[in-house]
Design a protein around this motif. Structure first.
Motif, PDB file in Angstrom:
ATOM      1  N   THR A  50      34.967  53.135  17.818  1.00  0.00           N
ATOM      2  CA  THR A  50      33.823  53.950  18.226  1.00  0.00           C
ATOM      3  C   THR A  50      32.690  53.072  18.729  1.00  0.00           C
ATOM      4  OG1 THR A  50      34.407  55.626  16.594  1.00  0.00           O
ATOM      5  CG2 THR A  50      32.166  55.686  17.463  1.00  0.00           C
ATOM      6  N   PHE A  51      32.044  53.530  19.786  1.00  0.00           N
ATOM      7  CA  PHE A  51      30.897  52.796  20.317  1.00  0.00           C
ATOM      8  C   PHE A  51      29.873  53.781  20.868  1.00  0.00           C
ATOM      9  CE2 PHE A  51      31.732  53.443  24.842  1.00  0.00           C
ATOM     10  CZ  PHE A  51      33.105  53.689  24.872  1.00  0.00           C
ATOM     11  N   THR A  52      28.632  53.322  21.052  1.00  0.00           N
ATOM     12  CA  THR A  52      27.568  54.112  21.656  1.00  0.00           C
ATOM     13  C   THR A  52      27.584  53.888  23.153  1.00  0.00           C
ATOM     14  OG1 THR A  52      26.197  53.843  19.678  1.00  0.00           O
ATOM     15  CG2 THR A  52      25.075  54.507  21.715  1.00  0.00           C
ATOM     16  N   THR A  53      27.646  54.952  23.919  1.00  0.00           N
ATOM     17  CA  THR A  53      27.689  54.806  25.372  1.00  0.00           C
ATOM     18  C   THR A  53      26.306  54.472  25.919  1.00  0.00           C
ATOM     19  OG1 THR A  53      27.333  57.183  25.680  1.00  0.00           O
ATOM     20  CG2 THR A  53      29.624  56.414  25.600  1.00  0.00           C
ATOM     21  N   THR A  54      26.291  53.930  27.125  1.00  0.00           N
ATOM     22  CA  THR A  54      25.040  53.594  27.790  1.00  0.00           C
ATOM     23  C   THR A  54      25.184  53.803  29.280  1.00  0.00           C
ATOM     24  OG1 THR A  54      23.394  51.843  28.162  1.00  0.00           O
ATOM     25  CG2 THR A  54      25.694  51.159  28.038  1.00  0.00           C
ATOM     26  N   ALA A  55      24.060  54.146  29.921  1.00  0.00           N
ATOM     27  CA  ALA A  55      24.055  54.344  31.372  1.00  0.00           C
ATOM     28  C   ALA A  55      23.539  53.116  32.103  1.00  0.00           C
ATOM     29  CB  ALA A  55      23.194  55.563  31.725  1.00  0.00           C
ATOM     30  N   VAL A  56      23.261  52.056  31.346  1.00  0.00           N
ATOM     31  CA  VAL A  56      22.742  50.833  31.958  1.00  0.00           C
ATOM     32  C   VAL A  56      23.787  50.239  32.893  1.00  0.00           C
ATOM     33  CG1 VAL A  56      22.090  48.452  31.478  1.00  0.00           C
ATOM     34  CG2 VAL A  56      21.149  50.295  30.100  1.00  0.00           C
ATOM     35  N   GLU A  57      23.335  49.793  34.062  1.00  0.00           N
ATOM     36  CA  GLU A  57      24.242  49.116  34.987  1.00  0.00           C
ATOM     37  C   GLU A  57      24.275  47.640  34.619  1.00  0.00           C
ATOM     38  OE1 GLU A  57      23.218  49.848  39.026  1.00  0.00           O
ATOM     39  OE2 GLU A  57      23.469  52.023  38.873  1.00  0.00           O
ATOM     40  N   LEU A  58      25.317  47.256  33.900  1.00  0.00           N
ATOM     41  CA  LEU A  58      25.410  45.900  33.384  1.00  0.00           C
ATOM     42  C   LEU A  58      26.847  45.403  33.537  1.00  0.00           C
ATOM     43  CD1 LEU A  58      24.161  43.504  31.836  1.00  0.00           C
ATOM     44  CD2 LEU A  58      24.707  44.720  29.716  1.00  0.00           C
ATOM     45  N   VAL A  59      26.984  44.186  33.999  1.00  0.00           N
ATOM     46  CA  VAL A  59      28.294  43.556  34.175  1.00  0.00           C
ATOM     47  C   VAL A  59      28.305  42.249  33.386  1.00  0.00           C
ATOM     48  CG1 VAL A  59      29.875  42.461  35.822  1.00  0.00           C
ATOM     49  CG2 VAL A  59      28.689  44.577  36.439  1.00  0.00           C
ATOM     50  N   VAL A  60      29.415  41.980  32.717  1.00  0.00           N
ATOM     51  CA  VAL A  60      29.564  40.721  31.993  1.00  0.00           C
ATOM     52  C   VAL A  60      30.836  40.019  32.450  1.00  0.00           C
ATOM     53  CG1 VAL A  60      28.312  41.461  29.940  1.00  0.00           C
ATOM     54  CG2 VAL A  60      30.772  41.876  30.092  1.00  0.00           C
ATOM     55  N   GLU A  61      30.850  38.721  32.268  1.00  0.00           N
ATOM     56  CA  GLU A  61      32.067  37.957  32.504  1.00  0.00           C
ATOM     57  C   GLU A  61      32.866  37.909  31.213  1.00  0.00           C
ATOM     58  OE1 GLU A  61      30.737  34.764  35.981  1.00  0.00           O
ATOM     59  OE2 GLU A  61      31.179  34.069  33.956  1.00  0.00           O
ATOM     60  N   VAL A  62      34.177  38.087  31.329  1.00  0.00           N
ATOM     61  CA  VAL A  62      35.060  37.977  30.166  1.00  0.00           C
ATOM     62  C   VAL A  62      36.180  37.007  30.517  1.00  0.00           C
ATOM     63  CG1 VAL A  62      34.532  40.301  29.363  1.00  0.00           C
ATOM     64  CG2 VAL A  62      36.497  39.945  30.857  1.00  0.00           C
ATOM     65  N   LEU A  63      36.717  36.345  29.503  1.00  0.00           N
ATOM     66  CA  LEU A  63      37.819  35.429  29.724  1.00  0.00           C
ATOM     67  C   LEU A  63      39.044  36.204  30.184  1.00  0.00           C
ATOM     68  CD1 LEU A  63      37.571  32.976  26.690  1.00  0.00           C
ATOM     69  CD2 LEU A  63      36.625  32.731  28.979  1.00  0.00           C
ATOM     70  N   GLU A  64      39.570  35.802  31.322  1.00  0.00           N
ATOM     71  CA  GLU A  64      40.684  36.527  31.920  1.00  0.00           C
ATOM     72  C   GLU A  64      41.915  36.530  31.015  1.00  0.00           C
ATOM     73  OE1 GLU A  64      41.652  36.991  36.480  1.00  0.00           O
ATOM     74  OE2 GLU A  64      42.290  35.053  35.732  1.00  0.00           O
ATOM     75  N   GLY A  65      42.122  35.427  30.282  1.00  0.00           N
ATOM     76  CA  GLY A  65      43.280  35.342  29.418  1.00  0.00           C
ATOM     77  C   GLY A  65      43.257  36.301  28.251  1.00  0.00           C
ATOM     78  N   THR A  66      42.073  36.914  27.975  1.00  0.00           N
ATOM     79  CA  THR A  66      41.985  37.839  26.839  1.00  0.00           C
ATOM     80  C   THR A  66      42.090  39.294  27.259  1.00  0.00           C
ATOM     81  OG1 THR A  66      39.558  38.035  26.947  1.00  0.00           O
ATOM     82  CG2 THR A  66      40.469  36.210  25.662  1.00  0.00           C
ATOM     83  N   THR A  67      42.157  39.555  28.563  1.00  0.00           N
ATOM     84  CA  THR A  67      42.107  40.945  29.017  1.00  0.00           C
ATOM     85  C   THR A  67      43.402  41.709  28.780  1.00  0.00           C
ATOM     86  OG1 THR A  67      42.720  40.235  31.264  1.00  0.00           O
ATOM     87  CG2 THR A  67      40.366  40.445  30.779  1.00  0.00           C
ATOM     88  N   ARG A  68      44.440  41.024  28.313  1.00  0.00           N
ATOM     89  CA  ARG A  68      45.686  41.724  27.976  1.00  0.00           C
ATOM     90  C   ARG A  68      45.601  42.332  26.580  1.00  0.00           C
ATOM     91  NH1 ARG A  68      47.400  36.782  29.877  1.00  0.00           N
ATOM     92  NH2 ARG A  68      47.895  36.107  27.754  1.00  0.00           N
ATOM     93  N   HIS A  69      44.554  41.990  25.832  1.00  0.00           N
ATOM     94  CA  HIS A  69      44.473  42.382  24.436  1.00  0.00           C
ATOM     95  C   HIS A  69      43.487  43.534  24.233  1.00  0.00           C
ATOM     96  CE1 HIS A  69      46.687  38.720  24.131  1.00  0.00           C
ATOM     97  NE2 HIS A  69      45.645  37.978  24.450  1.00  0.00           N
ATOM     98  N   GLN A  70      43.443  44.046  23.010  1.00  0.00           N
ATOM     99  CA  GLN A  70      42.536  45.134  22.679  1.00  0.00           C
ATOM    100  C   GLN A  70      41.101  44.637  22.505  1.00  0.00           C
ATOM    101  OE1 GLN A  70      43.224  48.230  22.819  1.00  0.00           O
ATOM    102  NE2 GLN A  70      45.434  48.131  22.993  1.00  0.00           N
ATOM    103  N   VAL A  71      40.933  43.343  22.238  1.00  0.00           N
ATOM    104  CA  VAL A  71      39.599  42.755  22.096  1.00  0.00           C
ATOM    105  C   VAL A  71      39.487  41.604  23.075  1.00  0.00           C
ATOM    106  CG1 VAL A  71      37.990  41.618  20.536  1.00  0.00           C
ATOM    107  CG2 VAL A  71      39.496  43.395  19.654  1.00  0.00           C
TER     108      VAL A  71
END
Length: 289
Positions: free
Chosen positions: A261-282
């Motif tokens: 569960t998380f709180t939604t937001t309408a903020v336009e925000l982009v972050v960089e994430v490690l590509e090698g972790t995008t196959r996972h749930q976290v």
């Protein structure tokens, strides 16, 4: 020393530890399969990180290890070089092969054994309680007259040299750098540090956990459409994200596909994430764009 032996591991960190020469030692991180080599009075046995006996698929390394003195136990990585680069796909194929198939693969692409530690020495017995620099000296002496495919990994206590290795050896598919304290003994667990090369990709922030002024994690939408939570944010990254999140009214709660569960937001925000972790749930966020 009894087979199998518990092996030391490395904890991932974002940057190389920096100190005066002699405090930290740095080694290139080879991309292969972790193997401990036991030279007994009669033969050579190879152990995987899990403790399994993996002598059969790596018989070329075992045969090469017969030149070592009985009573030697080494720790290192089985790797395969192909056209001047490490070939991890070839390593995986070898590790999963039958005895007959491994012989065919070994004839086509022989394996090498990149050694970084000695656990038992033929003259000094169990040396795991000695500091890294002492074990390193003993290792170099042991392998001084031993040529390929068994070789010690390079090592330096110079931070600038380690940085050059990190930036230039990637072309050979070297994964990164392993960092070891000069005074550290050898023991099970994550006693070393590793800095790995990792590519990043962008993800859109759609929510957060915790308070907007102090978010614990971000809910991000990945390129494949999945919404997942990041790992817990560092203090600096939480502060950067809060600067944006606090500008909007919190939205209704939502859940990820994994049920978080998380709180939604309408903020336009982009972050960089490690590509090698995008196959996972976290996934791992690295910075706010």
């Amino acid at each position: 020393m009894e087979f199998p032996v518990p092996l030391a591991l490395a904890q991932a960190v974002p940057v190389l530890p920096h100190a005066r020469p002699g405090v930290w030692w740095y080694e290139p991180k080879f991309d292969g399969h972790r193997i401990a080599l036991f030279r007994t009075a009669e033969t050579v046995r190879l152990q995987a990180r899990s403790g399994r006996d993996v002598t059969s698929p790596w018989m070329d390394i075992a045969v090469a290890g017969m030149v070592l003195q009985p009573g030697t136990v080494l720790d290192g990585e089985a790797v395969i070089w192909h056209d001047g680069r490490l070939d991890f796909a070839a390593v995986q194929a070898r590790a999963a092969s039958s005895i007959d198939r491994s012989r065919v693969l070994a004839a086509r692409l022989p394996a090498s054994y990149a050694v970084w530690d000695v656990l038992e020495h033929p003259d000094h017995g169990d040396v795991r309680g000695r500091r890294y620099t002492e074990r390193r000296r003993l290792l170099l002496e042991l392998l001084a007259d031993i040529g390929p495919p068994i070789q010690p990994v390079p090592a330096t206590d110079d931070y600038d040299t380690a940085r050059v290795w990190y930036e230039t050896l990637r072309a050979q598919d070297i994964e990164g750098i392993v960092c070891k304290r000069a005074t550290s003994t050898y023991k099970p667990g994550r006693i070393w540090q590793k800095v790995r090369h990792a590519d990043t990709t962008e993800a859109v922030v759609v929510g957060y956990t915790g308070a907007a002024a102090r978010p614990r994690a971000l809910a991000v939408r990945l390129a494949d459409g999945r919404t997942v939570l990041t790992q817990r944010l560092s203090a600096a990254l939480a502060r950067d994200a809060a600067a944006y999140l606090t500008t909007a009214t919190p939205g209704p709660p939502a859940t990820t596909a994994a049920g978080d569960t998380f709180t939604t937001t309408a903020v336009e925000l982009v972050v960089e994430v490690l590509e090698g972790t995008t196959r996972h749930q976290v996934v791992t966020a690295t910075r706010v764009r």
